[in-house]
Design a protein around this motif. Structure first.
Motif, PDB file in Angstrom:
ATOM      1  N   THR A 141     -16.263   5.001  -1.817  1.00 49.14           N
ATOM      2  CA  THR A 141     -16.177   6.392  -2.278  1.00 49.14           C
ATOM      3  C   THR A 141     -15.966   6.473  -3.794  1.00 49.14           C
ATOM      4  O   THR A 141     -16.151   7.535  -4.384  1.00 49.14           O
ATOM      5  N   GLY A 142     -15.553   5.358  -4.394  1.00 47.98           N
ATOM      6  CA  GLY A 142     -15.326   5.346  -5.836  1.00 47.98           C
ATOM      7  C   GLY A 142     -14.021   6.011  -6.252  1.00 47.98           C
ATOM      8  O   GLY A 142     -13.783   6.251  -7.437  1.00 47.98           O
ATOM      9  N   LEU A 143     -13.169   6.306  -5.291  1.00 53.32           N
ATOM     10  CA  LEU A 143     -11.895   6.959  -5.638  1.00 53.32           C
ATOM     11  C   LEU A 143     -10.910   5.952  -6.235  1.00 53.32           C
ATOM     12  O   LEU A 143     -10.770   4.844  -5.741  1.00 53.32           O
ATOM     13  N   ASP A 144     -10.250   6.381  -7.292  1.00 54.08           N
ATOM     14  CA  ASP A 144      -9.215   5.586  -7.927  1.00 54.08           C
ATOM     15  C   ASP A 144      -8.016   5.471  -6.970  1.00 54.08           C
ATOM     16  O   ASP A 144      -7.536   6.478  -6.453  1.00 54.08           O
ATOM     17  N   ALA A 145      -7.561   4.237  -6.742  1.00 53.52           N
ATOM     18  CA  ALA A 145      -6.456   4.017  -5.793  1.00 53.52           C
ATOM     19  C   ALA A 145      -5.228   4.849  -6.148  1.00 53.52           C
ATOM     20  O   ALA A 145      -4.489   5.294  -5.267  1.00 53.52           O
ATOM     21  N   GLY A 146      -5.026   5.097  -7.440  1.00 55.50           N
ATOM     22  CA  GLY A 146      -3.875   5.869  -7.894  1.00 55.50           C
ATOM     23  C   GLY A 146      -3.916   7.327  -7.468  1.00 55.50           C
ATOM     24  O   GLY A 146      -2.910   8.037  -7.566  1.00 55.50           O
ATOM     25  N   SER A 147      -5.089   7.798  -7.004  1.00 58.06           N
ATOM     26  CA  SER A 147      -5.191   9.182  -6.540  1.00 58.06           C
ATOM     27  C   SER A 147      -4.905   9.315  -5.051  1.00 58.06           C
ATOM     28  O   SER A 147      -4.941  10.406  -4.511  1.00 58.06           O
ATOM     29  N   LEU A 148      -4.672   8.171  -4.404  1.00 54.99           N
ATOM     30  CA  LEU A 148      -4.451   8.202  -2.956  1.00 54.99           C
ATOM     31  C   LEU A 148      -2.982   7.985  -2.603  1.00 54.99           C
ATOM     32  O   LEU A 148      -2.336   7.077  -3.114  1.00 54.99           O
ATOM     33  N   MET A 149      -2.501   8.867  -1.734  1.00 53.79           N
ATOM     34  CA  MET A 149      -1.147   8.730  -1.200  1.00 53.79           C
ATOM     35  C   MET A 149      -1.274   8.573   0.302  1.00 53.79           C
ATOM     36  O   MET A 149      -1.934   9.371   0.962  1.00 53.79           O
ATOM     37  N   LEU A 150      -0.675   7.530   0.850  1.00 52.27           N
ATOM     38  CA  LEU A 150      -0.700   7.374   2.307  1.00 52.27           C
ATOM     39  C   LEU A 150       0.643   7.788   2.888  1.00 52.27           C
ATOM     40  O   LEU A 150       1.696   7.401   2.369  1.00 52.27           O
ATOM     41  N   GLU A 151       0.600   8.597   3.943  1.00 54.24           N
ATOM     42  CA  GLU A 151       1.826   9.053   4.600  1.00 54.24           C
ATOM     43  C   GLU A 151       2.033   8.261   5.885  1.00 54.24           C
ATOM     44  O   GLU A 151       1.168   8.230   6.751  1.00 54.24           O
ATOM     45  N   ILE A 152       3.182   7.636   5.957  1.00 53.56           N
ATOM     46  CA  ILE A 152       3.486   6.804   7.131  1.00 53.56           C
ATOM     47  C   ILE A 152       4.824   7.263   7.702  1.00 53.56           C
ATOM     48  O   ILE A 152       5.768   7.518   6.949  1.00 53.56           O
ATOM     49  N   THR A 153       4.898   7.381   9.018  1.00 47.19           N
ATOM     50  CA  THR A 153       6.160   7.860   9.601  1.00 47.19           C
ATOM     51  C   THR A 153       7.211   6.759   9.603  1.00 47.19           C
ATOM     52  O   THR A 153       6.889   5.574   9.581  1.00 47.19           O
ATOM     53  N   GLU A 154       8.453   7.209   9.650  1.00 41.80           N
ATOM     54  CA  GLU A 154       9.589   6.263   9.724  1.00 41.80           C
ATOM     55  C   GLU A 154       9.396   5.281  10.855  1.00 41.80           C
ATOM     56  O   GLU A 154       9.617   4.089  10.700  1.00 41.80           O
ATOM     57  N   SER A 155       9.008   5.807  12.045  1.00 46.78           N
ATOM     58  CA  SER A 155       8.947   4.933  13.210  1.00 46.78           C
ATOM     59  C   SER A 155       7.852   3.881  13.062  1.00 46.78           C
ATOM     60  O   SER A 155       8.035   2.744  13.493  1.00 46.78           O
ATOM     61  N   ALA A 156       6.739   4.237  12.418  1.00 43.94           N
ATOM     62  CA  ALA A 156       5.673   3.253  12.198  1.00 43.94           C
ATOM     63  C   ALA A 156       6.203   2.085  11.377  1.00 43.94           C
ATOM     64  O   ALA A 156       5.903   0.925  11.658  1.00 43.94           O
ATOM     65  N   ILE A 157       6.995   2.415  10.391  1.00 44.30           N
ATOM     66  CA  ILE A 157       7.529   1.373   9.524  1.00 44.30           C
ATOM     67  C   ILE A 157       8.573   0.540  10.266  1.00 44.30           C
ATOM     68  O   ILE A 157       8.546  -0.690  10.240  1.00 44.30           O
ATOM     69  N   MET A 158       9.468   1.234  10.980  1.00 46.71           N
ATOM     70  CA  MET A 158      10.549   0.526  11.663  1.00 46.71           C
ATOM     71  C   MET A 158      10.023  -0.346  12.800  1.00 46.71           C
ATOM     72  O   MET A 158      10.500  -1.452  13.015  1.00 46.71           O
ATOM     73  N   GLU A 159       9.002   0.153  13.512  1.00 48.94           N
ATOM     74  CA  GLU A 159       8.435  -0.625  14.608  1.00 48.94           C
ATOM     75  C   GLU A 159       7.803  -1.926  14.133  1.00 48.94           C
ATOM     76  O   GLU A 159       7.735  -2.898  14.856  1.00 48.94           O
ATOM     77  N   ASN A 160       7.291  -1.904  12.909  1.00 52.63           N
ATOM     78  CA  ASN A 160       6.585  -3.079  12.420  1.00 52.63           C
ATOM     79  C   ASN A 160       7.438  -4.008  11.546  1.00 52.63           C
ATOM     80  O   ASN A 160       6.966  -5.046  11.107  1.00 52.63           O
ATOM     81  N   GLY A 161       8.675  -3.590  11.294  1.00 53.47           N
ATOM     82  CA  GLY A 161       9.658  -4.454  10.624  1.00 53.47           C
ATOM     83  C   GLY A 161       9.205  -5.118   9.343  1.00 53.47           C
ATOM     84  O   GLY A 161       8.683  -4.475   8.442  1.00 53.47           O
ATOM     85  N   ASP A 162       9.407  -6.430   9.278  1.00 50.39           N
ATOM     86  CA  ASP A 162       9.113  -7.188   8.064  1.00 50.39           C
ATOM     87  C   ASP A 162       7.628  -7.192   7.738  1.00 50.39           C
ATOM     88  O   ASP A 162       7.229  -7.178   6.573  1.00 50.39           O
TER      89      ASP A 162
END
Ligand code: C2E
Ligand code: CA
Ligand code: CA
Ligand code: CA
Length: 281
Positions: A141-162
């Protein structure tokens, strides 16, 4: 007892059958939806609470179903998650959001629209080729990575740990910004989150909606915002609907707001008309 057992057995079977059918139907619908472009993204403004400027949009999925009309993601995302097709649908949404953002930035030659935020589901987040897929989407798409924000839920992060932390670090190294979504609804602690490379904390709407109601819950929001700031994160409040909520949040130096007070999610034509807009706050 035997009769009861049999009845249960049959009930069980029948349920399995209808579920299997329903699932098959849904999977067919979903495949067709992707092929026939029945999915659409809506864009909800994210506004600076310092000066009222539009600084970005959150991309939100909509399903224009041929028989059932416009379906909200709360009605189909859980099913899409369960069927495993969330990975495909999620990448479709990510690609579409990046493509749209890139074309807005080119057309408007503007840096006033800083970020496009896209939701990443738990399943997507734990895909082994996540980094390659996202890299490929940015590249095509040619989009600059700095223009992208990814939203991740708390549980997604906690479930996947390290492992989650390692993935997040890779995304961050690519230049992508990360936010933690629906904060307060899971069971993570801010002190644990501190070790993750997350720059924005999004307070869930359920907390923001309590602002007018009673003093006790105000302290919860105040504590979340203060702690987030101490940990070096910016805060975005979801579901801002009233000017009292806005005033309260501004008073606590909450950086950004999102909600019906500013705007509902908009289709791309309505969204593009807001680029450069400033709310009087
Ligand atoms: P979310 O990430 O918490 O998104 C915010 C939701 O709150 C949106 O609902 C938005 O329309 C709604 N909202 C925003 N401001 C207000 C307000 O002032 N008042 C009220 N009552 N609601 C407000 P929506 O669009 O129905 O999306 C629901 C959820 O579906 C999202 O919650 C997100 O978890 C999920 N979702 C949407 N798009 C995607 C996607 O592309 N991928 C994934 N994985 N999930 C998605
Ligand atoms: Ca979100
Ligand atoms: Ca959210
Ligand atoms: Ca939410």
């Amino acid at each position: 007892a035997k009769a009861l057992g049999k009845a249960r057995y049959e009930l069980f079977n029948q349920e399995m059958y209808t579920n299997a059918l329903a699932r098959l139907q849904l999977e067919n619908d979903l495949r067709r939806a992707i092929e026939r472009h029945e999915f659409q993204l809506y864009y909800q403004p994210i506004v600076s609470l310092t000066n009222g400027r539009l600084i970005g949009f959150e991309a939100l999925l909509r399903w224009q179903h041929p028989e059932r009309g416009l379906i909200s993601p709360t009605d189909f995302i859980p099913l899409v998650e369960e069927s495993g097709m969330i990975v495909e649908v999620g990448y479709w949404a990510l690609h579409e959001a990046c493509r749209q953002m890139q074309s807005w930035q080119v057309r408007h030659r503007t840096n006033s629209l800083e970020k496009i935020s896209v939701n990443l589901s738990v399943k997507q987040f734990s895909q082994p080729d996540l980094i390659e897929q996202i890299g490929e989407i940015l590249h095509s798409t040619g989009l600059d990575a700095g223009s992208l924000m990814l939203e991740i839920t708390e549980s997604a992060i906690m479930e996947n740990g390290d492992e989650a932390n390692a993935e997040l670090l890779k995304l961050r190294k690519m230049g992508i910004e990360l936010s933690i979504d629906d904060f307060g609804t899971g069971y993570s602690s801010l002190s644990r989150l501190h070790s993750f490379p997350i720059s924005v904390l999004k307070i869930d709407r359920s907390f923001v909606s309590l602002i007018d109601a009673n003093g006790k819950n105000l302290e919860i929001i105040e504590t979340i915002i203060t702690l987030a700031h101490k940990l070096g994160m910016d805060v975005t409040a979801e579901g801002v609907e009233t000017k009292e909520q806005l005033a309260f949040l501004r008073n606590l130096n909450c950086e950004c707001g999102q909600g019906y007070f500013f705007s509902r999610p908009l289709d791309n034509t309505a969204a593009v008309a807001l680029i450069g807009y400033c709310w009087r706050i």
